[in-house]
Design a protein around this motif. Structure first.
Motif, PDB file in Angstrom:
ATOM      1  N   VAL A  18     -56.613   2.859  21.705  1.00 36.38           N
ATOM      2  CA  VAL A  18     -55.435   2.907  22.576  1.00 36.38           C
ATOM      3  C   VAL A  18     -54.169   3.032  21.732  1.00 36.38           C
ATOM      4  CG1 VAL A  18     -54.035   1.596  24.214  1.00 36.38           C
ATOM      5  CG2 VAL A  18     -56.518   1.631  24.454  1.00 36.38           C
ATOM      6  N   LEU A  19     -54.075   2.218  20.674  1.00 37.96           N
ATOM      7  CA  LEU A  19     -52.902   2.277  19.796  1.00 37.96           C
ATOM      8  C   LEU A  19     -52.779   3.647  19.145  1.00 37.96           C
ATOM      9  CD1 LEU A  19     -50.554   0.883  18.298  1.00 37.96           C
ATOM     10  CD2 LEU A  19     -52.226   0.172  16.568  1.00 37.96           C
ATOM     11  N   GLY A  20     -53.903   4.179  18.631  1.00 37.92           N
ATOM     12  CA  GLY A  20     -53.871   5.499  18.011  1.00 37.92           C
ATOM     13  C   GLY A  20     -53.453   6.573  18.991  1.00 37.92           C
ATOM     14  N   SER A  27     -45.776  10.724  18.785  1.00 34.80           N
ATOM     15  CA  SER A  27     -45.467  11.700  17.732  1.00 34.80           C
ATOM     16  C   SER A  27     -45.258  13.093  18.313  1.00 34.80           C
ATOM     17  CB  SER A  27     -46.606  11.727  16.705  1.00 34.80           C
ATOM     18  OG  SER A  27     -46.784  10.464  16.102  1.00 34.80           O
ATOM     19  N   LEU A  28     -46.124  13.480  19.242  1.00 35.04           N
ATOM     20  CA  LEU A  28     -45.981  14.790  19.886  1.00 35.04           C
ATOM     21  C   LEU A  28     -44.669  14.878  20.650  1.00 35.04           C
ATOM     22  CD1 LEU A  28     -49.615  15.288  21.222  1.00 35.04           C
ATOM     23  CD2 LEU A  28     -48.482  16.641  19.435  1.00 35.04           C
ATOM     24  N   ALA A  29     -44.286  13.780  21.311  1.00 29.35           N
ATOM     25  CA  ALA A  29     -43.032  13.773  22.068  1.00 29.35           C
ATOM     26  C   ALA A  29     -41.838  13.966  21.145  1.00 29.35           C
ATOM     27  CB  ALA A  29     -42.908  12.465  22.853  1.00 29.35           C
ATOM     28  N   PHE A  30     -41.826  13.282  20.016  1.00 34.36           N
ATOM     29  CA  PHE A  30     -40.714  13.403  19.077  1.00 34.36           C
ATOM     30  C   PHE A  30     -40.654  14.805  18.481  1.00 34.36           C
ATOM     31  CE2 PHE A  30     -40.274   8.828  19.198  1.00 34.36           C
ATOM     32  CZ  PHE A  30     -38.930   8.641  18.904  1.00 34.36           C
ATOM     33  N   ILE A  31     -41.809  15.343  18.112  1.00 28.00           N
ATOM     34  CA  ILE A  31     -41.829  16.684  17.535  1.00 28.00           C
ATOM     35  C   ILE A  31     -41.338  17.708  18.556  1.00 28.00           C
ATOM     36  CG2 ILE A  31     -43.337  18.489  16.610  1.00 28.00           C
ATOM     37  CD1 ILE A  31     -45.090  16.218  15.474  1.00 28.00           C
ATOM     38  N   GLY A  32     -41.613  17.475  19.837  1.00 25.05           N
ATOM     39  CA  GLY A  32     -41.144  18.389  20.881  1.00 25.05           C
ATOM     40  C   GLY A  32     -39.634  18.501  20.944  1.00 25.05           C
ATOM     41  N   ALA A 136     -55.825   9.499  13.898  1.00 20.38           N
ATOM     42  CA  ALA A 136     -55.301  10.076  15.138  1.00 20.38           C
ATOM     43  C   ALA A 136     -53.923  10.692  14.955  1.00 20.38           C
ATOM     44  CB  ALA A 136     -55.252   8.999  16.224  1.00 20.38           C
ATOM     45  N   VAL A 137     -53.033   9.988  14.275  1.00 14.70           N
ATOM     46  CA  VAL A 137     -51.637  10.445  14.204  1.00 14.70           C
ATOM     47  C   VAL A 137     -51.457  11.722  13.381  1.00 14.70           C
ATOM     48  CG1 VAL A 137     -49.303   9.831  13.463  1.00 14.70           C
ATOM     49  CG2 VAL A 137     -50.705   8.163  14.713  1.00 14.70           C
ATOM     50  N   PRO A 138     -52.039  11.835  12.173  1.00 12.09           N
ATOM     51  CA  PRO A 138     -51.842  13.094  11.435  1.00 12.09           C
ATOM     52  C   PRO A 138     -52.387  14.313  12.174  1.00 12.09           C
ATOM     53  CG  PRO A 138     -53.495  11.717  10.363  1.00 12.09           C
ATOM     54  CD  PRO A 138     -52.810  10.873  11.376  1.00 12.09           C
ATOM     55  N   LEU A 139     -53.478  14.137  12.911  1.00 10.56           N
ATOM     56  CA  LEU A 139     -53.994  15.249  13.705  1.00 10.56           C
ATOM     57  C   LEU A 139     -52.987  15.665  14.776  1.00 10.56           C
ATOM     58  CD1 LEU A 139     -57.726  14.135  14.183  1.00 10.56           C
ATOM     59  CD2 LEU A 139     -56.843  15.924  12.663  1.00 10.56           C
ATOM     60  N   ALA A 140     -52.382  14.659  15.431  1.00  7.67           N
ATOM     61  CA  ALA A 140     -51.380  14.954  16.457  1.00  7.67           C
ATOM     62  C   ALA A 140     -50.138  15.582  15.845  1.00  7.67           C
ATOM     63  CB  ALA A 140     -51.015  13.671  17.203  1.00  7.67           C
TER      64      ALA A 140
END
Length: 263
Positions: A18-20, A27-32, A136-140
């Motif tokens: 869940v945390l990941g 992360s995706l939201a910020f990159i957007g 999870a995060v680096p993949l995202a």
């Protein structure tokens, strides 16, 4: 062997996923936001230079106009370095104290297991969330960078996560020590939270004041995601210092728990 570590680690799998997932979505939201930030016409570098010296020291050479600098400032220097460090210290604060408060430690110690093993194996259970979020995060992040039409050095992205593991372990070791010493989960968790946050501030303020040697007391002094992402600089010695500090704190925690009565 390691039955406690496996049992505690399995219990953390669901929460870790869940945390990941939450960190990946964040992360995706910020990159957007990155394309709108770079096309806004605002002089972002001038904005960075207007920040207080302590914040400038924390962000280093990063620039919001590059994807690497944007990631370093918006994700890694704040959410990863500070909030995730605080999180693992907070969770570690309950490793020993929570079982004592709920009268489960006596039952556990009645089994043929040493107190030292209990401390070490409970600490090892935190490897589960640390590894999950670092997968999870680096993949995202990589997917998000591609979606906004940018590119990033995959080696640097992998290294910013690999070198964060010793840092997060060090933060967890701080929480573990407080869990053993305080004996109360709530006190230990709040103490771990305050300790990591305070050390983060200590490193940032002393760096800005030209007293970086004082900041050497903080785990953040030995892990710089900006230098990794922006400049490709890998502080292997810093990682060794963090691992050595982690081993020392876990050893002190184990010895302290061995020598005192269970509350």
């Amino acid at each position: 062997m390691l039955e406690i570590a496996r049992y505690e680690g399995r219990k953390r799998v669901k929460g870790s996923l869940v945390l990941g997932g939450l960190l990946a979505v964040m992360s995706l939201a910020f990159i957007g936001f990155f394309p709108s930030v770079t096309s806004s016409g605002v002089d972002l570098d001038a904005y960075m230079e207007s920040m207080p010296p302590a914040l400038q020291a924390a962000f280093g050479e990063a620039s919001l106009t590059t994807i690497e600098g944007f990631l370093a400032i918006e994700i890694y220097q704040f959410f990863w370095l500070l909030l995730l460090g605080v999180y693992v210290a907070y969770v570690a604060g309950a490793l020993i104290a929570a079982d004592e408060e709920r009268d489960r430690m006596d039952v556990l110690l009645a089994a043929p297991v040493s107190r030292v093993s209990v401390v070490i194996e409970k600490f090892c259970s935190l490897i589960t969330p640390i590894v999950v979020v670092n997968i999870a995060v680096p993949l995202a992040v990589f997917a998000g960078v591609l979606l906004v039409g940018e590119s990033i050095d995959l080696t640097n992205l992998a290294m910013v996560h690999l070198l964060s593991i010793p840092y997060l372990l060090a933060c967890a070791a701080i929480g573990l020590l407080l869990s053993v010493v305080a004996g109360k989960a709530d006190l230990a968790q709040r103490g771990g939270l305050g300790a990591v946050f305070g050390l983060f501030l200590l490193d940032s303020i002393t760096e800005a004041a030209g007293m970086g040697w004082v900041g050497g007391l903080s785990p953040t002094h030995y892990y710089d995601p900006t230098a990794i992402l922006v400049s490709g600089e890998y502080d292997w010695m810093g990682a060794l210092v963090l691992l050595a500090g982690t081993v020392a704190l876990v050893a002190i925690s184990a010895i302290a728990f061995k020598r005192r009565d269970v509350r």
